[in-house]
Design a protein around this motif. Structure first.
Motif, PDB file in Angstrom:
ATOM      1  N   ALA A  56       0.859  -1.189   0.000  1.00 22.65           N
ATOM      2  CA  ALA A  56       0.000   0.000   0.000  1.00 22.65           C
ATOM      3  C   ALA A  56       0.891   1.234   0.000  1.00 22.65           C
ATOM      4  CB  ALA A  56      -0.907   0.001   1.221  1.00 22.65           C
ATOM      5  N   VAL A  57       0.643   2.152  -0.902  1.00 18.51           N
ATOM      6  CA  VAL A  57       1.432   3.384  -0.987  1.00 18.51           C
ATOM      7  C   VAL A  57       0.484   4.570  -1.023  1.00 18.51           C
ATOM      8  CG1 VAL A  57       3.368   2.272  -2.184  1.00 18.51           C
ATOM      9  CG2 VAL A  57       1.499   3.254  -3.507  1.00 18.51           C
ATOM     10  N   ARG A  58       0.967   5.699  -0.522  1.00 17.61           N
ATOM     11  CA  ARG A  58       0.154   6.901  -0.552  1.00 17.61           C
ATOM     12  C   ARG A  58       0.106   7.458  -1.972  1.00 17.61           C
ATOM     13  NH1 ARG A  58       3.194   8.036   4.052  1.00 17.61           N
ATOM     14  NH2 ARG A  58       4.335   9.679   2.928  1.00 17.61           N
ATOM     15  N   GLU A  59      -0.976   8.171  -2.262  1.00 17.73           N
ATOM     16  CA  GLU A  59      -1.145   8.747  -3.587  1.00 17.73           C
ATOM     17  C   GLU A  59      -0.062   9.780  -3.861  1.00 17.73           C
ATOM     18  OE1 GLU A  59      -4.657  10.675  -6.402  1.00 17.73           O
ATOM     19  OE2 GLU A  59      -5.043  10.204  -4.292  1.00 17.73           O
ATOM     20  N   GLY A  60       0.509   9.702  -5.069  1.00 15.00           N
ATOM     21  CA  GLY A  60       1.566  10.620  -5.452  1.00 15.00           C
ATOM     22  C   GLY A  60       2.954  10.081  -5.217  1.00 15.00           C
ATOM     23  N   ARG A  61       3.069   8.976  -4.448  1.00 11.30           N
ATOM     24  CA  ARG A  61       4.381   8.373  -4.189  1.00 11.30           C
ATOM     25  C   ARG A  61       4.676   7.298  -5.228  1.00 11.30           C
ATOM     26  NH1 ARG A  61       6.340   9.296   0.931  1.00 11.30           N
ATOM     27  NH2 ARG A  61       8.243   8.443  -0.003  1.00 11.30           N
ATOM     28  N   PRO A  62       5.956   6.926  -5.471  1.00 10.22           N
ATOM     29  CA  PRO A  62       6.273   5.836  -6.396  1.00 10.22           C
ATOM     30  C   PRO A  62       5.499   4.577  -6.026  1.00 10.22           C
ATOM     31  CG  PRO A  62       8.271   7.000  -5.792  1.00 10.22           C
ATOM     32  CD  PRO A  62       7.186   7.560  -4.924  1.00 10.22           C
ATOM     33  N   ALA A  63       4.898   3.948  -7.040  1.00  8.12           N
ATOM     34  CA  ALA A  63       4.027   2.802  -6.792  1.00  8.12           C
ATOM     35  C   ALA A  63       4.644   1.492  -7.257  1.00  8.12           C
ATOM     36  CB  ALA A  63       2.688   3.016  -7.483  1.00  8.12           C
ATOM     37  N   ALA A  64       5.934   1.440  -7.504  1.00 11.99           N
ATOM     38  CA  ALA A  64       6.592   0.203  -7.920  1.00 11.99           C
ATOM     39  C   ALA A  64       8.052   0.259  -7.513  1.00 11.99           C
ATOM     40  CB  ALA A  64       6.462   0.001  -9.422  1.00 11.99           C
ATOM     41  N   GLY A  65       8.592  -0.916  -7.244  1.00 16.50           N
ATOM     42  CA  GLY A  65      10.000  -1.012  -6.878  1.00 16.50           C
ATOM     43  C   GLY A  65      10.514  -2.403  -7.170  1.00 16.50           C
ATOM     44  N   ARG A  66      11.659  -2.718  -6.671  1.00 19.04           N
ATOM     45  CA  ARG A  66      12.275  -4.015  -6.928  1.00 19.04           C
ATOM     46  C   ARG A  66      11.452  -5.128  -6.265  1.00 19.04           C
ATOM     47  NH1 ARG A  66      17.373  -5.504  -8.585  1.00 19.04           N
ATOM     48  NH2 ARG A  66      18.070  -7.582  -7.970  1.00 19.04           N
ATOM     49  N   GLY A  67      10.726  -5.859  -7.091  1.00 19.13           N
ATOM     50  CA  GLY A  67       9.967  -6.996  -6.587  1.00 19.13           C
ATOM     51  C   GLY A  67       8.653  -6.656  -5.924  1.00 19.13           C
ATOM     52  N   TRP A  68       8.163  -5.413  -6.027  1.00 17.88           N
ATOM     53  CA  TRP A  68       6.872  -5.088  -5.407  1.00 17.88           C
ATOM     54  C   TRP A  68       6.088  -4.113  -6.276  1.00 17.88           C
ATOM     55  CZ3 TRP A  68       5.713  -0.023  -4.122  1.00 17.88           C
ATOM     56  CH2 TRP A  68       6.791   0.863  -4.045  1.00 17.88           C
ATOM     57  N   MET A  69       4.763  -4.176  -6.119  1.00 17.49           N
ATOM     58  CA  MET A  69       3.833  -3.295  -6.823  1.00 17.49           C
ATOM     59  C   MET A  69       2.941  -2.619  -5.796  1.00 17.49           C
ATOM     60  SD  MET A  69       2.595  -5.862  -9.906  1.00 17.49           S
ATOM     61  CE  MET A  69       1.917  -7.041  -8.726  1.00 17.49           C
ATOM     62  N   GLY A  70       2.598  -1.377  -6.093  1.00 16.72           N
ATOM     63  CA  GLY A  70       1.836  -0.599  -5.132  1.00 16.72           C
ATOM     64  C   GLY A  70       0.367  -0.459  -5.487  1.00 16.72           C
ATOM     65  N   ILE A  71      -0.456  -0.472  -4.403  1.00 16.42           N
ATOM     66  CA  ILE A  71      -1.876  -0.159  -4.498  1.00 16.42           C
ATOM     67  C   ILE A  71      -2.125   1.069  -3.641  1.00 16.42           C
ATOM     68  CG2 ILE A  71      -4.208  -0.915  -3.889  1.00 16.42           C
ATOM     69  CD1 ILE A  71      -3.445  -3.718  -4.567  1.00 16.42           C
ATOM     70  N   THR A  72      -2.871   2.024  -4.162  1.00 12.00           N
ATOM     71  CA  THR A  72      -3.134   3.279  -3.451  1.00 12.00           C
ATOM     72  C   THR A  72      -4.501   3.213  -2.773  1.00 12.00           C
ATOM     73  OG1 THR A  72      -1.844   4.482  -5.094  1.00 12.00           O
ATOM     74  CG2 THR A  72      -3.287   5.771  -3.671  1.00 12.00           C
ATOM     75  N   PRO A  73      -4.553   3.002  -1.422  1.00  8.75           N
ATOM     76  CA  PRO A  73      -5.856   3.004  -0.739  1.00  8.75           C
ATOM     77  C   PRO A  73      -6.534   4.357  -0.921  1.00  8.75           C
ATOM     78  CG  PRO A  73      -4.136   2.084   0.673  1.00  8.75           C
ATOM     79  CD  PRO A  73      -3.443   2.698  -0.498  1.00  8.75           C
ATOM     80  N   ARG A  74      -7.820   4.348  -1.222  1.00  2.27           N
ATOM     81  CA  ARG A  74      -8.518   5.579  -1.532  1.00  2.27           C
ATOM     82  C   ARG A  74      -9.317   6.134  -0.365  1.00  2.27           C
ATOM     83  NH1 ARG A  74      -8.130   6.591  -6.916  1.00  2.27           N
ATOM     84  NH2 ARG A  74      -8.446   8.711  -6.133  1.00  2.27           N
ATOM     85  N   GLY A  75      -9.648   5.330   0.638  1.00  2.00           N
ATOM     86  CA  GLY A  75     -10.397   5.841   1.787  1.00  2.00           C
ATOM     87  C   GLY A  75     -11.764   6.378   1.411  1.00  2.00           C
ATOM     88  N   ALA A  76     -12.396   5.831   0.421  1.00  6.48           N
ATOM     89  CA  ALA A  76     -13.724   6.301   0.009  1.00  6.48           C
ATOM     90  C   ALA A  76     -14.770   5.866   1.031  1.00  6.48           C
ATOM     91  CB  ALA A  76     -14.062   5.747  -1.369  1.00  6.48           C
ATOM     92  N   PHE A  77     -15.864   6.626   1.138  1.00  6.25           N
ATOM     93  CA  PHE A  77     -16.915   6.324   2.114  1.00  6.25           C
ATOM     94  C   PHE A  77     -18.263   6.709   1.536  1.00  6.25           C
ATOM     95  CE2 PHE A  77     -15.416  10.619   2.870  1.00  6.25           C
ATOM     96  CZ  PHE A  77     -16.584  11.344   2.940  1.00  6.25           C
ATOM     97  N   GLU A  78     -19.301   6.210   2.203  1.00  2.00           N
ATOM     98  CA  GLU A  78     -20.686   6.528   1.858  1.00  2.00           C
ATOM     99  C   GLU A  78     -21.347   7.190   3.058  1.00  2.00           C
ATOM    100  OE1 GLU A  78     -24.774   4.299   0.354  1.00  2.00           O
ATOM    101  OE2 GLU A  78     -23.064   3.141   1.098  1.00  2.00           O
ATOM    102  N   THR A  79     -21.944   8.350   2.880  1.00  2.00           N
ATOM    103  CA  THR A  79     -22.629   9.066   3.956  1.00  2.00           C
ATOM    104  C   THR A  79     -24.040   8.513   4.107  1.00  2.00           C
ATOM    105  OG1 THR A  79     -21.315  11.060   3.510  1.00  2.00           O
ATOM    106  CG2 THR A  79     -23.363  11.327   4.759  1.00  2.00           C
ATOM    107  N   LEU A  80     -24.337   7.964   5.333  1.00  2.00           N
ATOM    108  CA  LEU A  80     -25.641   7.359   5.574  1.00  2.00           C
ATOM    109  C   LEU A  80     -26.678   8.391   5.999  1.00  2.00           C
ATOM    110  CD1 LEU A  80     -24.473   4.125   7.412  1.00  2.00           C
ATOM    111  CD2 LEU A  80     -24.947   4.442   4.989  1.00  2.00           C
ATOM    112  N   ASP A  81     -26.296   9.320   6.914  1.00  2.00           N
ATOM    113  CA  ASP A  81     -27.223  10.376   7.319  1.00  2.00           C
ATOM    114  C   ASP A  81     -26.429  11.567   7.814  1.00  2.00           C
ATOM    115  OD1 ASP A  81     -26.890  10.208  10.355  1.00  2.00           O
ATOM    116  OD2 ASP A  81     -27.536   8.156   9.900  1.00  2.00           O
TER     117      ASP A  81
END
Length: 681
Positions: A626-651
């Motif tokens: 997991a990498v923050r948005e805007g940071r390099p998302a790949a390196g030696r032997g690894w791939m990055g996923i950017t958690p988005r923290g999306a939500f749904e407002t119930l009330d």
């Protein structure tokens, strides 16, 4: 549950600004006059202004939404080479397990098949459609399992998350490809043309395969000619076409050991063979209105070289004209009918009769010319029924009908016979059945000839026959010119004579017995033209050597058809009765096989926009981070996923921070305190 402060002003902002300015002026004036209650009055004004700004506390009840990861699985044709399909499936299952094992993460698997109409791998189209169906704020990563060859990069979307390429290539992959860079659409028969082509190697080419490579060229399925060409060098190969119409040329480089595929080792080129300046000899026995018709017809065709020999003054005519004034130049009859007769594609005898001008030896040579592949057309007049008829010469042995010595001077309307309705010379002539009449016909006995048109009392009018290797035709009337003059509405004189002349010269489109096919994509329309009422089934041989048979259905008189969808791309062979044909179905080297060595060059610009990465699956499947948005998302032997923290407002719940009663109490108290302070002084 989350909360934050919002403002819902009771007055427009400009009104609040004006009140704030007035309050500041009054508080400043009180301070300048050194009134001891100025601070309390200022606080009271601030409370009132704050109340008018409408501060509220908003509380939201939120439900977190999962991150979405897209996985593109390339299943195009190039992904079925070697072990790429199995490698892709194994990697996709392993990657899917890792993604779904992550908390709060969903996976969308997208299959990318072959594009329609040889469009190649349309991965960007599939990606754009997938992004359109998902909220962009939830996309956390995109993974592409492919060989890296994408053919619709112009449709690449704006990516909301990092893109990673997992390519299926191996370091030892290599391939050989044939490309035809130059081939004419038309070629003159019996003249040399040149094909420009190139053999290219790519990838990890073995040392044993460098230098030269064999190449085979086959025309219309005939045994191939073999050449050796240098790899990586553009070469020109000589080629000579021997028949008119479509020539299907298959060029093949034999498969080398270890190369990825042989689908790009061949090419099919179709070249139309045309004659160069058809040469016609027109022999007119005497001047008459129809002579100009033949001359105008042949002179109007820019591809025809016409030599016109007209007997203006028969030898038996005795009118006292001095011999020295009869001709300026002697006509080269020996040169034309003996030495250079083979140079002509067609000889036309128009109302010619024997008068001793052309000796029997010359006419015998014309008969031999027909037997060896020449063409003779006789337009008969009353002379054909006389004792001096050309039929009563050595040429009579090859003529398709015998005169009965009867000349019919009566009007009649030419008609197409039942056989003529099936023959391409007379099939579908314009305004059939609504033609003007002719006024004279020579009665003939057709013998073994094919009667295509009839005249008076259904007597033969147009008779065609093949003799030896050549062709002969007899038009038993000299009144075709009446159609050209529009007599009684006229008729298709120009079209009839044009077709007749071109059939005589072997035009492929006018062959009465023919087999050919027309391709649209991977479907071919097989056409058989015949004078017979029925034809046998057509046998289709696929590029891999398997055979199928299909029945032929008559679609119009003399034409039978069937349709066939080929299971593979390449050269197909067709056989029906004694006729054979070949056709190239689809491109010999589809777009998917133009480049077969896996690469990340095509997708590199798109990968770099979100700092993704490219990895070879033969090195193993990289880990996920997991990498923050805007940071390099790949390196030696690894791939990055950017958690988005999306939500749904119930009330949502809102509470005023300054209720009216509290505002009134605070402002009144502050004003009172200011008044009391100033009253003590």
């Amino acid at each position: 549950m989350t909360g934050h402060v919002l403002f819902d002003p009771l007055l427009p902002l400009w009104a609040l600004g004006l009140l704030a300015a007035l309050a500041l002026v009054f508080v400043g004036w009180a301070f300048w006059r050194r009134l001891s209650g100025w601070a309390f009055r200022g606080l009271a004004a601030l409370v009132i202004l704050a109340a008018l700004a409408g501060p509220v506390l908003q509380r939201e009840n939120r439900a977190p939404l999962s991150d979405i990861v897209l996985m593109l699985e390339d299943q195009s044709a190039s992904q079925r080479l070697a072990d790429r399909a199995a490698t892709t499936e194994t990697a996709a299952e392993a990657l899917a397990a890792r993604i779904t094992a992550r908390p709060n993460t969903e996976l969308r698997r997208i299959t990318v098949p072959d594009g329609a109409e040889n469009a190649g791998t349309e991965m960007m189209t599939a990606l754009s459609e997938a992004l359109a169906e998902e909220p962009r704020a939830r996309i956390a990563g995109i993974f592409a399992l492919s060989d890296g060859h994408v053919h619709d990069m112009t449709r690449a979307p704006d990516l909301p998350a990092p893109l990673h390429l997992l390519h299926t290539g191996r370091e030892t992959d290599w391939d050989r490809r044939l490309t035809v860079t130059g081939a004419p659409a038309f070629a003159i028969l019996d003249e040399e043309i040149r094909l420009t082509l190139r053999i290219e190697d790519s990838g990890a080419v073995p040392a044993s395969e460098t230098g030269t490579a064999p190449l085979e060229i086959s025309i219309d399925g005939a045994p191939p000619q073999r050449f050796d060409l240098r790899v990586g060098v553009t070469a020109e190969l000589p080629l000579t076409l021997t028949h008119g119409g479509r020539n299907v040329i298959q060029i093949t480089v034999p498969t080398a050991p270890g190369e990825l595929t042989d689908r790009n080792n061949s090419a099919v080129v179709q070249i139309n063979g045309v004659r160069d300046r058809l040469r016609v000899l027109l022999v007119s026995g005497e001047p008459h209105p129809g002579g100009r018709t033949w001359r105008n017809l042949l002179k109007s065709d820019a591809s025809v070289d016409l030599v016109h020999f007209t007997i203006l003054r028969p030898p038996e005519k005795q009118d006292g004209v001095p011999v020295s004034e009869l001709s300026l130049i002697a006509f080269p009859t020996r040169e034309l009918f003996m030495d250079k007769i083979e140079d002509f594609d067609l000889i036309i005898f128009d109302r010619y009769q024997r008068r001793g001008i052309l000796p029997s030896l010359y006419l015998e040579n014309v008969a031999m010319y027909v037997q060896t592949g020449g063409a003779v057309l006789v337009a008969a007049g009353p002379d054909f029924a006389s004792a001096d008829s050309i039929f009563r010469s050595p040429l009579g042995e090859v003529l398709p009908a015998r005169p009965t010595a009867r000349v019919i001077d009566a009007p009649f309307a030419p008609k197409v016979s039942d056989l003529g309705a099936r023959h391409p010379v007379t099939n579908d002539l314009p305004q059939d059945g609504d033609w003007g009449r002719w006024l004279r016909q020579i009665e003939v006995d057709p013998g073994a000839g094919n009667v295509l048109m009839t005249g008076h009392d259904d007597l033969p009018l147009l008779v065609l026959e093949r003799v030896g290797e050549g062709r002969v035709a007899l038009l038993a009337s000299d009144h075709a010119w009446l159609w050209a003059r529009g007599y009684e509405g006229g008729g298709p004189q120009l079209e009839l004579l044009r077709r007749l002349a071109h059939w005589m010269m072997g035009e492929p489109d006018l062959e009465e017995e023919a087999l050919w096919a027309e391709a649209t994509g991977r479907t071919m329309r097989i056409i058989r033209r015949s004078l017979s009422d029925t034809v046998g089934d057509v046998t289709i041989t696929t590029p891999s050597g398997t055979t199928e048979t299909r029945p032929m259905q008559e679609t119009r008189p003399g034409q039978f058809e069937t349709r066939y969808t080929g299971p593979e791309i390449g050269l197909y062979r067709l056989a029906n009765d004694d006729h054979e044909a070949v056709i190239g179905l689809g491109p010999a080297a589809p777009r998917e096989f133009e480049r077969t060595i896996a690469t990340d060059t095509v997708l590199a610009p798109l990968i770099e926009t979100r700092q993704g990465g490219s990895f070879a699956l033969e090195d193993g499947l990289p880990t996920l981070r997991a990498v923050r948005e805007g940071r390099p998302a790949a390196g030696r032997g690894w791939m990055g996923i950017t958690p988005r923290g999306a939500f749904e407002t119930l009330d949502i719940a809102r509470t005023a921070l300054l209720p009216p009663w509290l505002t009134l109490l605070m402002s009144a108290s502050l004003i009172l305190l200011g008044w009391l302070r100033e009253g003590r002084r």
